[in-house]
Design a protein around this motif. Structure first.
Motif, PDB file in Angstrom:
ATOM      1  N   ARG A 185      50.423  53.322  48.190  1.00 41.81           N
ATOM      2  CA  ARG A 185      50.491  53.925  46.502  1.00 41.81           C
ATOM      3  C   ARG A 185      50.931  52.272  45.820  1.00 41.81           C
ATOM      4  NH1 ARG A 185      48.813  58.485  46.792  1.00 41.81           N
ATOM      5  NH2 ARG A 185      49.946  58.367  44.433  1.00 41.81           N
ATOM      6  N   PHE A 186      50.710  52.354  44.435  1.00 42.43           N
ATOM      7  CA  PHE A 186      50.324  51.637  43.391  1.00 42.43           C
ATOM      8  C   PHE A 186      50.857  52.137  41.963  1.00 42.43           C
ATOM      9  CE2 PHE A 186      47.337  49.525  46.145  1.00 42.43           C
ATOM     10  CZ  PHE A 186      47.263  48.612  46.354  1.00 42.43           C
ATOM     11  N   ASN A 187      51.961  51.390  41.212  1.00 40.95           N
ATOM     12  CA  ASN A 187      52.763  51.260  40.187  1.00 40.95           C
ATOM     13  C   ASN A 187      50.501  50.702  39.027  1.00 40.95           C
ATOM     14  OD1 ASN A 187      53.193  51.489  37.673  1.00 40.95           O
ATOM     15  ND2 ASN A 187      54.929  50.526  37.222  1.00 40.95           N
ATOM     16  N   ILE A 188      49.799  51.880  38.505  1.00 42.10           N
ATOM     17  CA  ILE A 188      48.997  51.507  37.738  1.00 42.10           C
ATOM     18  C   ILE A 188      48.592  50.512  36.417  1.00 42.10           C
ATOM     19  CG2 ILE A 188      47.421  52.642  36.928  1.00 42.10           C
ATOM     20  CD1 ILE A 188      46.984  53.273  39.876  1.00 42.10           C
ATOM     21  N   ASP A 189      50.536  51.024  36.238  1.00 49.14           N
ATOM     22  CA  ASP A 189      51.280  49.979  34.536  1.00 49.14           C
ATOM     23  C   ASP A 189      50.768  48.637  35.597  1.00 49.14           C
ATOM     24  OD1 ASP A 189      51.233  52.604  33.422  1.00 49.14           O
ATOM     25  OD2 ASP A 189      53.381  52.428  33.675  1.00 49.14           O
ATOM     26  N   GLU A 190      50.569  48.690  36.163  1.00 46.47           N
ATOM     27  CA  GLU A 190      50.878  46.854  36.979  1.00 46.47           C
ATOM     28  C   GLU A 190      49.815  45.525  36.901  1.00 46.47           C
ATOM     29  OE1 GLU A 190      55.396  46.541  38.777  1.00 46.47           O
ATOM     30  OE2 GLU A 190      54.103  46.556  40.600  1.00 46.47           O
ATOM     31  N   ILE A 191      48.795  46.597  36.983  1.00 41.40           N
ATOM     32  CA  ILE A 191      47.355  46.316  37.286  1.00 41.40           C
ATOM     33  C   ILE A 191      46.562  47.063  36.254  1.00 41.40           C
ATOM     34  CG2 ILE A 191      45.396  47.094  38.635  1.00 41.40           C
ATOM     35  CD1 ILE A 191      47.140  48.575  40.355  1.00 41.40           C
ATOM     36  N   TYR A 192      45.196  45.601  36.180  1.00 46.05           N
ATOM     37  CA  TYR A 192      45.220  45.762  34.819  1.00 46.05           C
ATOM     38  C   TYR A 192      43.242  45.949  35.547  1.00 46.05           C
ATOM     39  CZ  TYR A 192      42.070  44.049  31.350  1.00 46.05           C
ATOM     40  OH  TYR A 192      40.152  44.604  30.099  1.00 46.05           O
ATOM     41  N   PHE A 193      42.367  46.766  35.317  1.00 47.50           N
ATOM     42  CA  PHE A 193      41.515  46.981  36.251  1.00 47.50           C
ATOM     43  C   PHE A 193      40.236  47.126  35.056  1.00 47.50           C
ATOM     44  CE2 PHE A 193      43.732  50.062  38.806  1.00 47.50           C
ATOM     45  CZ  PHE A 193      43.673  50.099  39.205  1.00 47.50           C
ATOM     46  N   SER A 194      38.830  46.435  35.442  1.00 53.42           N
ATOM     47  CA  SER A 194      37.429  46.297  34.489  1.00 53.42           C
ATOM     48  C   SER A 194      36.399  46.029  35.952  1.00 53.42           C
ATOM     49  CB  SER A 194      37.549  44.380  34.037  1.00 53.42           C
ATOM     50  OG  SER A 194      36.775  44.963  33.792  1.00 53.42           O
ATOM     51  N   SER A 195      35.169  46.700  35.442  1.00 54.58           N
ATOM     52  CA  SER A 195      34.069  46.783  36.596  1.00 54.58           C
ATOM     53  C   SER A 195      33.313  45.569  36.359  1.00 54.58           C
ATOM     54  CB  SER A 195      33.535  47.576  36.554  1.00 54.58           C
ATOM     55  OG  SER A 195      33.382  47.464  35.147  1.00 54.58           O
ATOM     56  N   ASP A 196      33.340  44.926  34.722  1.00 49.05           N
ATOM     57  CA  ASP A 196      33.490  43.561  34.201  1.00 49.05           C
ATOM     58  C   ASP A 196      34.245  41.989  34.466  1.00 49.05           C
ATOM     59  OD1 ASP A 196      31.744  41.393  32.647  1.00 49.05           O
ATOM     60  OD2 ASP A 196      32.390  42.342  30.777  1.00 49.05           O
ATOM     61  N   ILE A 197      33.047  41.637  36.063  1.00 50.66           N
ATOM     62  CA  ILE A 197      33.909  40.720  36.458  1.00 50.66           C
ATOM     63  C   ILE A 197      34.103  39.152  36.042  1.00 50.66           C
ATOM     64  CG2 ILE A 197      31.560  38.773  36.855  1.00 50.66           C
ATOM     65  CD1 ILE A 197      32.792  38.194  40.074  1.00 50.66           C
ATOM     66  N   ASN A 198      33.143  39.288  34.541  1.00 43.57           N
ATOM     67  CA  ASN A 198      33.068  38.402  33.690  1.00 43.57           C
ATOM     68  C   ASN A 198      34.832  38.246  32.385  1.00 43.57           C
ATOM     69  OD1 ASN A 198      30.911  35.908  33.560  1.00 43.57           O
ATOM     70  ND2 ASN A 198      30.120  38.605  33.948  1.00 43.57           N
ATOM     71  N   THR A 199      35.417  39.476  32.544  1.00 42.22           N
ATOM     72  CA  THR A 199      37.089  39.854  31.947  1.00 42.22           C
ATOM     73  C   THR A 199      37.311  39.510  32.518  1.00 42.22           C
ATOM     74  OG1 THR A 199      35.157  42.026  30.883  1.00 42.22           O
ATOM     75  CG2 THR A 199      37.999  41.849  31.239  1.00 42.22           C
ATOM     76  N   ILE A 200      37.985  40.029  33.744  1.00 37.22           N
ATOM     77  CA  ILE A 200      38.434  39.310  34.693  1.00 37.22           C
ATOM     78  C   ILE A 200      39.125  37.753  34.769  1.00 37.22           C
ATOM     79  CG2 ILE A 200      39.033  39.755  37.310  1.00 37.22           C
ATOM     80  CD1 ILE A 200      39.686  42.095  35.563  1.00 37.22           C
ATOM     81  N   ALA A 201      37.503  37.015  35.109  1.00 40.10           N
ATOM     82  CA  ALA A 201      37.264  35.473  35.738  1.00 40.10           C
ATOM     83  C   ALA A 201      37.950  34.960  34.175  1.00 40.10           C
ATOM     84  CB  ALA A 201      36.237  35.155  36.064  1.00 40.10           C
ATOM     85  N   GLU A 202      37.564  35.474  33.354  1.00 44.24           N
ATOM     86  CA  GLU A 202      37.739  34.566  31.939  1.00 44.24           C
ATOM     87  C   GLU A 202      39.388  34.956  31.490  1.00 44.24           C
ATOM     88  OE1 GLU A 202      35.687  36.069  28.508  1.00 44.24           O
ATOM     89  OE2 GLU A 202      33.929  35.946  29.689  1.00 44.24           O
ATOM     90  N   ALA A 203      40.344  36.073  31.954  1.00 39.95           N
ATOM     91  CA  ALA A 203      41.487  36.439  31.452  1.00 39.95           C
ATOM     92  C   ALA A 203      43.079  35.255  32.206  1.00 39.95           C
ATOM     93  CB  ALA A 203      42.031  37.807  31.875  1.00 39.95           C
ATOM     94  N   TYR A 204      42.328  35.943  34.073  1.00 41.37           N
ATOM     95  CA  TYR A 204      42.848  35.174  34.951  1.00 41.37           C
ATOM     96  C   TYR A 204      42.806  33.982  35.554  1.00 41.37           C
ATOM     97  CZ  TYR A 204      44.762  39.372  34.972  1.00 41.37           C
ATOM     98  OH  TYR A 204      45.345  40.941  34.629  1.00 41.37           O
ATOM     99  N   ASP A 205      43.505  32.999  36.092  1.00 39.40           N
ATOM    100  CA  ASP A 205      43.407  31.597  36.454  1.00 39.40           C
ATOM    101  C   ASP A 205      43.087  31.766  38.079  1.00 39.40           C
ATOM    102  OD1 ASP A 205      44.228  31.072  33.643  1.00 39.40           O
ATOM    103  OD2 ASP A 205      46.229  30.461  34.184  1.00 39.40           O
ATOM    104  N   THR A 206      43.697  32.703  37.942  1.00 40.34           N
ATOM    105  CA  THR A 206      43.298  32.377  39.969  1.00 40.34           C
ATOM    106  C   THR A 206      42.984  33.936  40.962  1.00 40.34           C
ATOM    107  OG1 THR A 206      45.488  31.131  40.686  1.00 40.34           O
ATOM    108  CG2 THR A 206      44.823  32.855  42.524  1.00 40.34           C
ATOM    109  N   LEU A 207      41.924  33.732  41.237  1.00 40.11           N
ATOM    110  CA  LEU A 207      41.180  34.400  41.823  1.00 40.11           C
ATOM    111  C   LEU A 207      40.217  34.496  42.763  1.00 40.11           C
ATOM    112  CD1 LEU A 207      37.930  33.904  39.231  1.00 40.11           C
ATOM    113  CD2 LEU A 207      39.328  35.217  38.320  1.00 40.11           C
ATOM    114  N   VAL A 208      41.050  35.442  43.568  1.00 36.53           N
ATOM    115  CA  VAL A 208      40.755  35.743  44.708  1.00 36.53           C
ATOM    116  C   VAL A 208      39.589  36.710  44.759  1.00 36.53           C
ATOM    117  CG1 VAL A 208      42.312  37.147  47.274  1.00 36.53           C
ATOM    118  CG2 VAL A 208      43.644  36.248  44.660  1.00 36.53           C
ATOM    119  N   PHE A 209      39.200  36.229  46.125  1.00 35.16           N
ATOM    120  CA  PHE A 209      37.375  37.143  46.667  1.00 35.16           C
ATOM    121  C   PHE A 209      37.728  37.595  47.346  1.00 35.16           C
ATOM    122  CE2 PHE A 209      36.317  34.417  43.106  1.00 35.16           C
ATOM    123  CZ  PHE A 209      35.462  34.357  42.643  1.00 35.16           C
ATOM    124  N   VAL A 210      37.249  38.829  47.584  1.00 29.46           N
ATOM    125  CA  VAL A 210      37.571  39.654  49.315  1.00 29.46           C
ATOM    126  C   VAL A 210      36.623  40.981  49.651  1.00 29.46           C
ATOM    127  CG1 VAL A 210      39.301  40.893  50.562  1.00 29.46           C
ATOM    128  CG2 VAL A 210      40.064  39.580  47.799  1.00 29.46           C
TER     129      VAL A 210
END
Length: 332
Positions: free
Chosen positions: A57-82
């Motif tokens: 289970r997750f607290n959804i308020d603690e997660i920023y979801f996106s289906s655009d990989i560029n949006t995520i890559a631009e906003a975060y410094d550490t990218l964990v590829f899984v």
């Protein structure tokens, strides 16, 4: 300088979900790239991944979801590829964001097909990311047990040990013990090989070989792994009996959670590769890893009879009973 705690997850499978659970428990915020908008909407509605590890289970308020990989890559410094290794290149092709200044963590236990590179080598050679900015996560860690908060041990490999230590602090908890290593390539190759050996263990299980032989198989597998790692990168500090090598091999070779062992068991019982893949509905990384490792070893010339046997069964369609019998005769 990147913020090691400003972290995003790239991928939506079971291991990605387990790692997200570990990290968000510490940081209380993560970015999360999933390629399918319908999965994201279901995740937000249900409070858990709709396809994997339903009990996490997750607290959804603690997660920023996106289906655009560029949006995520631009906003975060550490990218964990899984992501599964066969799909990594497809995800990265969509990227327009520079990765050189990011801290890249690979939790992918596979090789990039066609390139025949482990992920750290791929990120370095294709995206010019310095090795000091690349880390890997290894160790015996089934996603299902991590999601249940059962005690697990993870190793973070990175040439920059200070960055490795910083990232272990994000992972550590009551149920996750951590350590660091400089052996990035060794950890990645061992993560690939243990999947191959788990398929071998599964094939033998499907053929009704018993526990006595399974012990001999794994004993020979760790020796084979060590020969290969020492040929690729002879590191004096490496101890093949550490949990990140032998421990990961044991849990993948013996556990019922192991999809590679399950895949091998089906092959041993007479399933074709295609029918086993369809019935599993999950990717057994070792299938792809077997072919890549076989191609890599054509240049390395390491004595690897277990790898050869699994390759012959999966790709040359040699009868498993015949091939494993030949393998047993080579063991002592």
């Amino acid at each position: 300088m990147f913020d090691v705690e400003k972290i995003a997850i790239i991928g939506g499978g079971s291991w990605a979900t387990a790692i997200a659970k570990i990290i968000v428990g510490h940081t209380h915020h993560i970015g999360w790239y999933m390629r399918r908008d319908d999965r994201i909407e279901d995740f937000k509605r249900l409070g858990h991944n709709p396809a994997y590890l339903l009990g996490a289970r997750f607290n959804i308020d603690e997660i920023y979801f996106s289906s655009d990989i560029n949006t995520i890559a631009e906003a975060y410094d550490t990218l964990v590829f899984v992501t599964p290794s066969p799909y990594l290149k497809n995800h990265l092709r969509r990227l327009k964001t520079r990765l050189q200044d990011k801290f890249i963590v690979t939790a992918i236990k596979g090789i990039v097909p066609d390139e025949n590179l482990v992920c750290s080598e791929y990120f370095h050679q294709v995206y010019d990311i310095p090795y000091d900015n690349i880390a890997c996560i290894g160790g015996p860690s089934h996603a299902e047990e991590v999601a249940l908060e059962r005690l697990s041990y993870l190793t973070v490999g990175c040439q920059d040990q200070e960055k490795a230590k910083a990232f272990t602090r994000v992972l550590a908890s009551e149920y996750i013990k951590t350590k660091t290593s400089a052996d990035v390539v060794g950890i990645e190759y061992s993560s690939v090989l243990k999947n191959v050996y788990a398929i071998a263990a599964g094939i033998c299980n499907g053929l009704k070989y018993g526990d006595n032989f399974q012990a001999v198989l794994i004993s020979n597998a760790v020796q084979e792994m060590n020969r290969f790692l020492n040929t690729v990168y002879d590191l004096k500090e490496r101890n093949i009996y550490d949990s990140v090598y032998l421990g990961d091999l044991l849990v993948t070779g013996y556990s019922n959670f192991s999809r590679n062992r399950t895949f091998g068991t089906m092959i041993g019982k007479g399933y074709s590769v295609k029918s086993a893949q369809i019935e599993m509905e999950m990717i057994a990384e070792g299938y792809f890893g077997t072919k890549c490792m076989k191609e890599i070893n054509r240049h390395m010339h390491v004595n690897m009879p277990i790898l050869d046997a699994v390759y012959n069964i999966l790709y040359e369609r040699i009868n498993p009973q015949i091939e494993i019998k030949l393998l047993t005769d080579s063991f002592r």
